[in-house]
Design a protein around this motif. Structure first.
Motif, PDB file in Angstrom:
ATOM      1  N   ASP A  11      21.384 -36.242  32.079  1.00 16.30           N
ATOM      2  CA  ASP A  11      21.282 -35.601  33.392  1.00 16.30           C
ATOM      3  C   ASP A  11      22.359 -34.546  33.617  1.00 16.30           C
ATOM      4  N   ASP A  12      23.580 -34.801  33.116  1.00 22.82           N
ATOM      5  CA  ASP A  12      24.681 -33.890  33.434  1.00 22.82           C
ATOM      6  C   ASP A  12      24.725 -32.660  32.536  1.00 22.82           C
ATOM      7  N   THR A  13      23.871 -32.604  31.508  1.00 22.52           N
ATOM      8  CA  THR A  13      23.856 -31.418  30.642  1.00 22.52           C
ATOM      9  C   THR A  13      22.471 -30.779  30.539  1.00 22.52           C
ATOM     10  N   ARG A  14      21.478 -31.381  31.194  1.00 28.81           N
ATOM     11  CA  ARG A  14      20.100 -30.881  31.067  1.00 28.81           C
ATOM     12  C   ARG A  14      19.980 -29.437  31.539  1.00 28.81           C
ATOM     13  N   MET A  15      20.743 -29.086  32.558  1.00 27.23           N
ATOM     14  CA  MET A  15      20.653 -27.731  33.104  1.00 27.23           C
ATOM     15  C   MET A  15      21.034 -26.683  32.063  1.00 27.23           C
ATOM     16  N   PHE A  16      21.871 -27.058  31.082  1.00 28.92           N
ATOM     17  CA  PHE A  16      22.275 -26.093  30.058  1.00 28.92           C
ATOM     18  C   PHE A  16      21.065 -25.658  29.228  1.00 28.92           C
ATOM     19  N   ALA A  17      20.182 -26.612  28.937  1.00 28.07           N
ATOM     20  CA  ALA A  17      18.996 -26.302  28.136  1.00 28.07           C
ATOM     21  C   ALA A  17      18.066 -25.362  28.886  1.00 28.07           C
ATOM     22  N   TYR A  18      17.871 -25.620  30.180  1.00 28.76           N
ATOM     23  CA  TYR A  18      17.005 -24.740  30.964  1.00 28.76           C
ATOM     24  C   TYR A  18      17.641 -23.364  31.147  1.00 28.76           C
ATOM     25  N   ASP A  19      18.965 -23.329  31.222  1.00 30.10           N
ATOM     26  CA  ASP A  19      19.653 -22.046  31.328  1.00 30.10           C
ATOM     27  C   ASP A  19      19.429 -21.217  30.065  1.00 30.10           C
ATOM     28  N   ALA A  20      19.490 -21.867  28.896  1.00 33.86           N
ATOM     29  CA  ALA A  20      19.242 -21.160  27.634  1.00 33.86           C
ATOM     30  C   ALA A  20      17.815 -20.622  27.596  1.00 33.86           C
ATOM     31  N   LEU A  21      16.848 -21.441  28.025  1.00 35.16           N
ATOM     32  CA  LEU A  21      15.454 -20.995  28.066  1.00 35.16           C
ATOM     33  C   LEU A  21      15.298 -19.781  28.971  1.00 35.16           C
ATOM     34  N   ASN A  22      15.873 -19.839  30.160  1.00 31.95           N
ATOM     35  CA  ASN A  22      15.734 -18.734  31.109  1.00 31.95           C
ATOM     36  C   ASN A  22      16.385 -17.458  30.593  1.00 31.95           C
ATOM     37  N   LYS A  23      17.510 -17.589  29.900  1.00 34.83           N
ATOM     38  CA  LYS A  23      18.156 -16.400  29.344  1.00 34.83           C
ATOM     39  C   LYS A  23      17.316 -15.791  28.228  1.00 34.83           C
ATOM     40  N   GLY A  24      16.658 -16.636  27.442  1.00 30.60           N
ATOM     41  CA  GLY A  24      15.770 -16.110  26.411  1.00 30.60           C
ATOM     42  C   GLY A  24      14.602 -15.346  27.012  1.00 30.60           C
ATOM     43  N   ILE A  25      13.999 -15.892  28.059  1.00 32.10           N
ATOM     44  CA  ILE A  25      12.882 -15.217  28.730  1.00 32.10           C
ATOM     45  C   ILE A  25      13.351 -13.899  29.332  1.00 32.10           C
ATOM     46  N   ALA A  26      14.536 -13.909  29.957  1.00 29.48           N
ATOM     47  CA  ALA A  26      15.065 -12.685  30.559  1.00 29.48           C
ATOM     48  C   ALA A  26      15.348 -11.629  29.494  1.00 29.48           C
ATOM     49  N   ALA A  27      15.852 -12.058  28.337  1.00 29.06           N
ATOM     50  CA  ALA A  27      16.146 -11.107  27.259  1.00 29.06           C
ATOM     51  C   ALA A  27      14.873 -10.440  26.760  1.00 29.06           C
ATOM     52  N   MET A  28      13.793 -11.218  26.604  1.00 24.51           N
ATOM     53  CA  MET A  28      12.540 -10.632  26.152  1.00 24.51           C
ATOM     54  C   MET A  28      11.927  -9.740  27.223  1.00 24.51           C
ATOM     55  N   ARG A  29      12.089 -10.103  28.486  1.00 23.09           N
ATOM     56  CA  ARG A  29      11.589  -9.255  29.570  1.00 23.09           C
ATOM     57  C   ARG A  29      12.316  -7.910  29.558  1.00 23.09           C
ATOM     58  N   ASP A  30      13.629  -7.961  29.374  1.00 23.37           N
ATOM     59  CA  ASP A  30      14.414  -6.729  29.316  1.00 23.37           C
ATOM     60  C   ASP A  30      14.038  -5.903  28.090  1.00 23.37           C
ATOM     61  N   PHE A  31      13.810  -6.578  26.980  1.00 24.90           N
ATOM     62  CA  PHE A  31      13.401  -5.920  25.741  1.00 24.90           C
ATOM     63  C   PHE A  31      12.100  -5.157  25.946  1.00 24.90           C
ATOM     64  N   ALA A  32      11.128  -5.816  26.590  1.00 22.67           N
ATOM     65  CA  ALA A  32       9.838  -5.176  26.837  1.00 22.67           C
ATOM     66  C   ALA A  32       9.985  -4.000  27.796  1.00 22.67           C
ATOM     67  N   ALA A  33      10.795  -4.178  28.834  1.00 24.52           N
ATOM     68  CA  ALA A  33      10.959  -3.118  29.829  1.00 24.52           C
ATOM     69  C   ALA A  33      11.617  -1.889  29.218  1.00 24.52           C
ATOM     70  N   LYS A  34      12.648  -2.086  28.404  1.00 24.51           N
ATOM     71  CA  LYS A  34      13.342  -0.958  27.792  1.00 24.51           C
ATOM     72  C   LYS A  34      12.470  -0.243  26.774  1.00 24.51           C
ATOM     73  N   SER A  35      11.499  -0.962  26.223  1.00 25.09           N
ATOM     74  CA  SER A  35      10.602  -0.359  25.235  1.00 25.09           C
ATOM     75  C   SER A  35       9.380   0.258  25.888  1.00 25.09           C
ATOM     76  N   GLY A  36       9.346   0.278  27.226  1.00 25.38           N
ATOM     77  CA  GLY A  36       8.225   0.884  27.925  1.00 25.38           C
ATOM     78  C   GLY A  36       6.960   0.091  27.814  1.00 25.38           C
ATOM     79  N   ASN A  37       7.104  -1.254  27.727  1.00 25.45           N
ATOM     80  CA  ASN A  37       5.924  -2.087  27.511  1.00 25.45           C
ATOM     81  C   ASN A  37       5.223  -2.456  28.799  1.00 25.45           C
ATOM     82  N   GLY A  38       5.755  -2.005  29.927  1.00 19.05           N
ATOM     83  CA  GLY A  38       5.018  -2.169  31.174  1.00 19.05           C
ATOM     84  C   GLY A  38       5.184  -3.529  31.786  1.00 19.05           C
ATOM     85  N   ASP A  39       4.253  -4.441  31.528  1.00 18.63           N
ATOM     86  CA  ASP A  39       4.183  -5.710  32.241  1.00 18.63           C
ATOM     87  C   ASP A  39       5.193  -6.686  31.687  1.00 18.63           C
TER      88      ASP A  39
END
Length: 480
Positions: free
Chosen positions: A214-242
């Motif tokens: 329970d006291d470390t579970r948030m770290f795993a979700y934080d890693a997941l969210n950062k990965g999703i954000a990185a790919m979103r930024d990657f797509a946006a910078k490459s002009g991928n639109g959505d």
């Protein structure tokens, strides 16, 4: 016929689910990225770990870099088209000899990793492991890895990191664990992995070891969210639109561009050149080690990264190119990514990430103890072959045969050509029809089974004619 088991298919399927790899002694259902062998390996290695110092990060950089630089210097002396520049050596990758692990170019990585994994000075060790993964990924992306020896080495290295991170999760205090996972997450989110979706997700899955408490579970979700954000930024910078599609709401075809990105692509491109001065390019692990910052989007020159990784130099537009489906883009990427524009290649990487990250989402829910949400996630994503198979396994294990029959109807309605990938052919020779057959057997639905067997017998090319004739006779007699 009295000895004929009319529940044979149901019994065989149940036995496979309850005793095969789909079963889990740790959790209430199967997982995709988590494997109990990670925990076992982590515990076995505990006897070898001690409170001993590890190499300084700058020293680790030198040790890793030197054999790599020697490798490229040797190539420069062998390849007539090599050109020395102010920043290193440029060699057309088509002229490079195929990389061999026997070249010892990665011997520095072996030394640094071996020094790190025997220490319980968690942050120092993880900093060096992050450095090793980052520089190895960049090296493999710069050689002609036609036989995938470098890529296989990288995959093994990621597994070594996962085992060590499990030890961190089990033994370090939460603050140390959070900082260590941030280092690995930052490397996973840099440009070397954004075109390698499965390896990116594998690194992010280091967080699964933290999801069990329970006291470390948030770290795993934080890693997941950062990965999703990185790919979103990657797509946006490459002009991928959505960019929003990286959140995983849609399921796309599964595939891999890993071998293309890490070697064979460049070997096909006679015009591509690569710069091989590695020392100045490996800054992400340094930043993570010194600042614990995980803003993976900052400083990523996406367009240059795509050109560098694929060898598609100079192709920066998609003007006039036809709109392709995710499946068509993936097929082209596997055949030869030079057929794709940078925007299309980015879209392919994003599609693959969207698919691969579903496994991480599911495992986080399952390991966190949220079984109902994990099952709902599997059912909602039933057009993904592995996720559909896993949900079928859940229903079989619970002997919820009517629910299984309804689920087969759902899969065949929405994806009529979908195959099974988690069940062996001997257990489900007719794919989803075999799963339907097992459910009908368990429910005693003789009329539907008789019709099924008769249809198979009417098929001239059915390979199991005698068996189906026996089943037809058995269920016909049962009806009478």
């Amino acid at each position: 016929m009295g000895s004929f088991n009319r529940r044979q298919e149901a019994d065989d399927l149940t036995d496979y689910v309850n005793n095969g790899w789909l079963s889990s002694a740790e959790f209430d259902g199967p997982t995709f990225l988590w494997n109990h062998l990670i925990r076992e390996a982590s515990q076995e290695d505990a006897a070898q770990r001690n409170d001993v110092p590890v190499a300084n990060l700058s020293d680790a950089d030198v040790v890793i870099n030197m054999p790599m630089q020697w490798y490229f210097d040797a190539l420069a002396s062998m390849v007539p088209t090599a050109e020395r520049t102010d920043t290193g050596v440029e060699i057309p990758r088509i002229d490079m000899p195929t990389f061999s692990i026997d070249s010892q170019a990665l011997s520095g990585v072996d030394a640094v990793v071996g020094n790190a994994v025997i220490s319980t000075r968690w942050l120092d060790a993880v900093g060096n492991l992050a450095k090793a993964v980052e520089m190895t990924a960049r090296f493999v992306g710069n050689v002609a890895d036609r036989d995938n020896e470098g890529f296989d080495y990288l995959k093994d290295l990621i597994q070594t990191v996962r085992v060590y991170m499990d030890a961190v999760a089990c033994n370090a205090d939460p603050m140390t664990g959070e900082q260590a996972l941030r280092m690995i997450t930052q490397v996973a989110c840099n440009e070397d992995f954004r075109l390698n979706a499965m390896q990116m997700v594998e690194l992010l899955s280091c967080g699964l070891s933290f999801a069990q408490w329970d006291d470390t579970r948030m770290f795993a979700y934080d890693a997941l969210n950062k990965g999703i954000a990185a790919m979103r930024d990657f797509a946006a910078k490459s002009g991928n639109g959505d960019a929003s599609s990286t959140t995983g709401d849609t399921m796309n075809s599964v595939g891999s561009i890993d071998s293309d990105v890490t070697g064979d692509t460049g070997a096909r491109d006679a015009t591509a050149t690569q710069s091989h001065n590695l020392r100045d390019t490996s800054s992400d692990a340094d930043n993570a080690h010194s600042t614990n910052s995980t803003d993976a989007a900052d400083g990523a020159d996406t367009a240059n990264s795509i050109t560098h990784s694929t060898g598609a130099a100079g192709d920066s537009t998609t003007g006039g190119s036809p709109t392709l489906s995710p499946e068509e883009l993936n097929d082209l990427a596997m055949l030869d990514p030079s057929f794709l524009s940078k925007q299309q290649l980015t879209q392919t990487a994003q599609n693959q990430f969207d698919h691969a990250v579903q496994f991480l989402r599911h495992d986080l829910m399952r390991i966190s103890g949220d079984a109902e949400e994990a099952d709902r996630f599997l059912r909602d994503n039933h057009t993904s072959e592995p996720l559909a198979d896993a949900y079928a396994a859940r229903l079989i294990a619970a002997e919820r045969w009517q629910d299984l029959l309804n689920f087969v109807d759902l899969v065949e309605r929405d994806a009529p050509n979908q195959c099974t990938v988690m069940f062996p052919e001997e257990v489900v020779p007719y794919e989803w029809e075999s799963i339907r057959e097992a459910a009908l057997e368990a429910l005693g639905r003789g009329g539907e089974l008789v019709a099924m067997y008769q249809e198979r017998l009417d098929d001239t090319y059915d390979p199991n004619t005698e068996l189906n004739r026996m089943k037809l006779q058995a269920w016909t007699q049962a009806k009478e």
